[in-house]
Design an enzyme around this catalytic site. Structure first.
Site, PDB file in Angstrom:
ATOM      1  N   TYR A 114       0.918  -1.148  -0.082  1.00 47.85           N
ATOM      2  CA  TYR A 114      -0.004  -0.108  -0.210  1.00 47.85           C
ATOM      3  C   TYR A 114       0.793   1.277   0.251  1.00 47.85           C
ATOM      4  CZ  TYR A 114      -3.891   2.548  -0.003  1.00 47.85           C
ATOM      5  OH  TYR A 114      -4.944   3.657  -0.388  1.00 47.85           O
TER       6      TYR A 114
ATOM      7  N   ARG B 113      -8.828  10.968  -7.910  1.00 53.45           N
ATOM      8  CA  ARG B 113      -7.839  11.512  -6.704  1.00 53.45           C
ATOM      9  C   ARG B 113      -7.291  10.649  -6.130  1.00 53.45           C
ATOM     10  NH1 ARG B 113      -8.141  11.935  -1.268  1.00 53.45           N
ATOM     11  NH2 ARG B 113      -6.769  10.579  -1.850  1.00 53.45           N
TER      12      ARG B 113
ATOM     13  N   LYS C 201      -6.193  -1.639  -0.954  1.00 52.10           N
ATOM     14  CA  LYS C 201      -6.663  -1.657   0.367  1.00 52.10           C
ATOM     15  C   LYS C 201      -7.379  -2.775   1.068  1.00 52.10           C
ATOM     16  CE  LYS C 201      -7.219   2.571   1.771  1.00 52.10           C
ATOM     17  NZ  LYS C 201      -7.398   3.866   2.320  1.00 52.10           N
TER      18      LYS C 201
ATOM     19  N   GLU D 198     -13.435   5.262  -2.443  1.00 60.03           N
ATOM     20  CA  GLU D 198     -11.843   5.507  -2.335  1.00 60.03           C
ATOM     21  C   GLU D 198     -11.456   6.255  -3.362  1.00 60.03           C
ATOM     22  OE1 GLU D 198     -10.310   3.926   0.528  1.00 60.03           O
ATOM     23  OE2 GLU D 198      -8.565   5.296  -0.014  1.00 60.03           O
ATOM     24  N   ASP D 199     -10.720   7.347  -3.126  1.00 64.16           N
ATOM     25  CA  ASP D 199     -10.035   8.255  -3.849  1.00 64.16           C
ATOM     26  C   ASP D 199     -10.998   8.631  -5.021  1.00 64.16           C
ATOM     27  OD1 ASP D 199      -8.009   7.924  -2.278  1.00 64.16           O
ATOM     28  OD2 ASP D 199      -6.572   7.069  -3.606  1.00 64.16           O
TER      29      ASP D 199
ATOM     30  N   ASP E  53     -13.754   6.294   2.872  1.00 60.66           N
ATOM     31  CA  ASP E  53     -12.547   6.175   3.680  1.00 60.66           C
ATOM     32  C   ASP E  53     -11.828   7.531   3.684  1.00 60.66           C
ATOM     33  OD1 ASP E  53     -10.895   4.644   5.391  1.00 60.66           O
ATOM     34  OD2 ASP E  53      -9.408   4.823   3.886  1.00 60.66           O
ATOM     35  N   ASP E  54     -11.645   8.342   2.605  1.00 63.46           N
ATOM     36  CA  ASP E  54     -10.980   9.370   2.620  1.00 63.46           C
ATOM     37  C   ASP E  54     -11.481  10.608   3.476  1.00 63.46           C
ATOM     38  OD1 ASP E  54      -9.234   8.585   0.528  1.00 63.46           O
ATOM     39  OD2 ASP E  54     -10.965   8.586  -0.531  1.00 63.46           O
TER      40      ASP E  54
ATOM     41  N   ASN F 185      -0.105  12.401   1.148  1.00 63.70           N
ATOM     42  CA  ASN F 185       0.379  11.243   0.848  1.00 63.70           C
ATOM     43  C   ASN F 185       0.720  11.474  -0.799  1.00 63.70           C
ATOM     44  OD1 ASN F 185       0.756   9.430   3.014  1.00 63.70           O
ATOM     45  ND2 ASN F 185      -1.367   9.040   2.941  1.00 63.70           N
TER      46      ASN F 185
HETATM   47  P1  NAD Z   1      -8.882  17.006  -1.732  1.00 60.86           P
HETATM   48  O1  NAD Z   1      -8.483  17.131  -2.958  1.00 60.86           O
HETATM   49  O2  NAD Z   1     -10.154  16.740  -1.231  1.00 60.86           O
HETATM   50  O3  NAD Z   1      -8.519  18.374  -1.042  1.00 60.86           O
HETATM   51  C1  NAD Z   1      -7.225  19.205  -1.157  1.00 60.86           C
HETATM   52  C2  NAD Z   1      -7.452  20.385  -0.403  1.00 60.86           C
HETATM   53  O4  NAD Z   1      -6.052  21.049  -0.429  1.00 60.86           O
HETATM   54  C3  NAD Z   1      -8.218  21.200  -1.158  1.00 60.86           C
HETATM   55  O5  NAD Z   1      -9.178  21.952  -0.216  1.00 60.86           O
HETATM   56  C4  NAD Z   1      -7.510  22.341  -1.889  1.00 60.86           C
HETATM   57  O6  NAD Z   1      -8.086  23.657  -2.020  1.00 60.86           O
HETATM   58  C5  NAD Z   1      -6.193  22.439  -0.711  1.00 60.86           C
HETATM   59  N1  NAD Z   1      -5.000  22.903  -1.468  1.00 60.86           N
HETATM   60  C6  NAD Z   1      -4.610  22.811  -2.673  1.00 60.86           C
HETATM   61  N2  NAD Z   1      -3.376  23.427  -2.872  1.00 60.86           N
HETATM   62  C7  NAD Z   1      -3.273  24.184  -1.711  1.00 60.86           C
HETATM   63  C8  NAD Z   1      -2.353  25.238  -1.234  1.00 60.86           C
HETATM   64  N3  NAD Z   1      -1.380  25.682  -1.929  1.00 60.86           N
HETATM   65  N4  NAD Z   1      -2.506  25.737  -0.047  1.00 60.86           N
HETATM   66  C9  NAD Z   1      -3.508  25.323   0.965  1.00 60.86           C
HETATM   67  N5  NAD Z   1      -4.510  24.386   0.481  1.00 60.86           N
HETATM   68  C10 NAD Z   1      -4.537  23.739  -0.819  1.00 60.86           C
HETATM   69  O7  NAD Z   1      -7.816  15.861  -1.547  1.00 60.86           O
HETATM   70  P2  NAD Z   1      -8.153  15.147   0.169  1.00 60.86           P
HETATM   71  O8  NAD Z   1      -8.684  13.668  -0.137  1.00 60.86           O
HETATM   72  O9  NAD Z   1      -8.522  15.776   1.136  1.00 60.86           O
HETATM   73  O10 NAD Z   1      -6.286  14.747   0.523  1.00 60.86           O
HETATM   74  C11 NAD Z   1      -5.529  15.674   0.670  1.00 60.86           C
HETATM   75  C12 NAD Z   1      -4.221  14.939   0.949  1.00 60.86           C
HETATM   76  O11 NAD Z   1      -4.358  14.309   2.322  1.00 60.86           O
HETATM   77  C13 NAD Z   1      -3.544  14.086  -0.099  1.00 60.86           C
HETATM   78  O12 NAD Z   1      -2.289  14.135  -0.240  1.00 60.86           O
HETATM   79  C14 NAD Z   1      -3.876  12.528   0.412  1.00 60.86           C
HETATM   80  O13 NAD Z   1      -3.213  11.504   0.190  1.00 60.86           O
HETATM   81  C15 NAD Z   1      -3.636  12.937   1.711  1.00 60.86           C
HETATM   82  N6  NAD Z   1      -4.398  12.002   2.775  1.00 60.86           N
HETATM   83  C16 NAD Z   1      -3.914  11.476   3.715  1.00 60.86           C
HETATM   84  C17 NAD Z   1      -4.654  10.528   4.544  1.00 60.86           C
HETATM   85  C18 NAD Z   1      -3.794   9.832   5.738  1.00 60.86           C
HETATM   86  O14 NAD Z   1      -2.599  10.239   6.279  1.00 60.86           O
HETATM   87  N7  NAD Z   1      -4.370   8.949   6.528  1.00 60.86           N
HETATM   88  C19 NAD Z   1      -5.848  10.233   4.474  1.00 60.86           C
HETATM   89  C20 NAD Z   1      -6.545  10.634   3.340  1.00 60.86           C
HETATM   90  C21 NAD Z   1      -5.889  11.677   2.550  1.00 60.86           C
END
Ligand code: NAD
Length: 555
Positions: free
Chosen positions: A101, A154, A172, A243-244, A266-267, A406
């Site tokens: 993963y 995504r 997953k 997912e994603d 899950d996200d 990530n």
């Molecule tokens: P998303 O696309 O829904 O959200 C991304 C957000 O970031 C948006 O609100 C966007 O406006 C904002 N953004 C983009 N550029 C920016 C900047 N320069 N300054 C401030 N904000 C900015 O994506 P998501 O599902 O929320 O995932 C975001 C990140 O979190 C991904 O990298 C994902 O891998 C990670 N994530 C980690 C975990 C974990 O650690 N367990 C779980 C889920 C997602």
């Protein structure tokens, strides 16, 4: 002889048995099995134990030159001998889960079409409309209890990877089996290929998906609606994990289906669960209360808003009024601080829009809001630069810094940065694994806010209780339970999540907490078993070989 699943036509023999990944034991078939099952001459003569085979797997994984090669080797093993794959994964989870993963799965998805060898799971497109049920009926197992589905828009923090995103549901579901013992035959990965807006994929002649623009609007919704309905018809009592999906669809689909189907995202919800658990444990280290935190989120997408909602409801449960709880959560998106004066906010963001002056940059926001906790879920690498981290250290004796984006290359900061720029005072967690950091003679153990701590246990709890819905209350219970699994010893080392080596026990405990929510909330028609913990354990698939022939009694 065991038949293990719902195949008809009896137990396979000979080459058919060796080519059945669910039953194959390779060189571990005993002499009696080789004799009885038509395997004579088909295997090398030396018989191995499963433990020797696991050692062989680990030896080979370590010999591979890079993570992608290791991933390919492991996927190949999963295709050949599922029980051995899972035994190796369970016994060496800390070493192998980053390969099957995140972060390696990100690389694998980027290369998915080029690496493609054989199908796994179900792929649906708009050309299957009106016939999705038929496609699902082509799946050989009827007892599917967990589906992980993506439309590839995504993928991690990597964006739109179209059909290449199939690596995510596959990975997953491996973790559902390894971490919570959900039988592999009960797991189904699904890709809904609605096209891609990633033009690079269109021009790649090897791309395995549809080289056409993403479906949108009603056409998209009709396709997903048909899938959700067909999945429930073909696999009664299935739980569906989204997912994603891209931000624009994830919240919408969750709102659309959460009261109609047994499903979650899950996200949004899994991430919220694991992050809330990490926050509870971090607060045990710094002896703080959740109701006293001021949290700034960088990013206001699925992950960040999901966390904000769950954290706010935890604060409310601990006595804060709703307005005060929401007022403790602040969000910065790509345009700046989310405040009431902004007119470009959707409903989900508006909930956290406070009457406050607008600030453009995170540095300005940190000075204005003076957060105790900083959580990054923006996909913006290095967004927590030295200036931000030093400000957090100036404002707090023990700042909490979670850089969740990530894969590792997208993290807002590394563990080392977080400790270095706060003189080792930060309590840190990343979204991907970070190595231990040695600084001034001290060792810091960064936490990993990995959703794997939450979703497998939630899935097992839903399955065990036959719950018909997955609720936010279940994620809140899962978060509390996960925090309880972190020992004082863990906390003393700065660990805010339990060791992955204990994940099966952790998942069983979470499943119990989730099942209790289902029974208490009457989310199931099932009668609660008298020994619920024992019942949950009895459902867990154990990838240890059993004998396929009656064992002869001596004497
Ligand atoms: P998303 O696309 O829904 O959200 C991304 C957000 O970031 C948006 O609100 C966007 O406006 C904002 N953004 C983009 N550029 C920016 C900047 N320069 N300054 C401030 N904000 C900015 O994506 P998501 O599902 O929320 O995932 C975001 C990140 O979190 C991904 O990298 C994902 O891998 C990670 N994530 C980690 C975990 C974990 O650690 N367990 C779980 C889920 C997602």
């Amino acid at each position: 002889m065991p038949t293990f699943d719902d195949r008809s036509g009896g137990f396979p023999r000979g080459l058919e048995l060796l080519h059945d990944p669910g039953l194959n034991k390779g060189t571990a078939f005993t002499a009696a099995e080789r004799e009885a099952l038509g395997l004579q001459g088909l295997l090398p003569p030396r018989i191995s134990t499963q433990q020797q085979q696991v050692d062989h797997v680990i030896y080979n994984v370590r010999r591979k030159p890079n993570p992608l090669e290791k991933y390919l080797y492991l996927i190949g093993l999963q295709d050949r001998n599922e029980q051995l794959f899972y035994k190796a994964l369970v016994d060496h989870l800390e070493e192998l889960s980053p390969l099957v993963y995140t972060p390696t799965v990100g690389l694998a998805c980027q290369e998915y079409s080029h690496l493609y060898r054989r199908p796994r799971g179900i792929t649906l497109t708009r050309y299957d409309r009106g016939r999705i049920k038929e496609a699902l009926l082509n799946w050989p197992h009827r007892k599917v209890r967990v589906i992980v589905v993506t439309d590839g828009e995504r993928i991690l923090g990597l964006g739109d990877l179209g059909s290449n995103g199939m690596g995510i549901p596959v990975g997953k579901l491996s973790l559902y089996t390894a971490c919570a013992g959900i039988d592999p035959a009960a797991c189904l990965p699904v890709m809904i290929d609605v096209g891609t807006n990633n033009n690079e994929l269109w021009s790649d002649p090897q791309y395995i998906g549809l080289p056409e623009p993403r479906l949108e609007g009603e056409e998209y919704d009709t396709l997903i609606d048909e899938f959700m309905e067909a999945a429930g018809d073909v696999f009664p009592r299935v739980m569906i994990q989204l997912e994603d999906f891209g931000n624009r669809n994830a919240f919408r689909l969750l709102d659309r289906y959460r009261d109609r189907y047994c499903m979650f995202d899950d996200d949004i919800q899994g991430t919220a669960g694991v992050t809330l658990a990490g926050l509870y444990s971090a607060l045990r280290i710094i002896k703080g209360k959740i109701t006293e935190q001021r949290i700034v989120f960088l990013g206001a997408g699925e992950a960040a808003l999901g966390i904000g909602n769950l954290v706010a409801s935890a604060m409310i449960r601990q006595g804060l009024a709703e307005e005060e709880a929401l007022g403790r959560c602040w969000f910065v998106d790509s345009k700046g601080l989310i405040v009431a004066g902004r007119e470009d906010l959707n409903l989900h963001k508006r909930r956290f829009a406070h009457d406050f002056p607008f600030h453009r940059t995170l540095a300005e926001v940190v000075e204005a809001v003076r957060p105790t906790t900083l959580i990054g879920a923006s996909g913006q690498p290095a967004a927590f630069g030295p200036e931000i981290l030093e400000a957090m250290a100036r404002l707090n004796e023990r700042p909490i810094i979670f850089a969740l984006s990530n894969p590792t290359s997208r993290a807002e900061c590394t563990a080392e940065d977080a400790y270095r720029h706060t003189q080792g005072r930060a309590v840190f967690a990343g979204g991907s694994p970070f190595p231990k950091v040695e600084m001034n003679g001290q060792t810091f153990v960064p936490g990993q806010a990995n959703n794997v701590y939450i979703f497998p246990g939630v899935g097992l709890g839903v399955m065990a209780s036959e719950a018909t819905r997955v609720t936010d209350e279940m994620f809140a219970a899962a978060a509390k339970c996960l925090d309880e699994q972190v020992s004082k010893d863990d906390l003393e080392q700065g660990r805010i999540f339990p060791s992955l080596a204990r994940i099966r026990d952790v998942s069983a405990a979470i499943a119990l907490a989730v099942a209790k929510v289902a029974f208490a909330g009457k989310l199931t028609a099932m009668k609660e078993p008298s020994n619920l913990p024992g019942y949950i354990k009895s459902l867990m698939y154990d990838p240890v070989y059993s004998s396929y022939v009656p064992v002869k009694k001596h004497g």
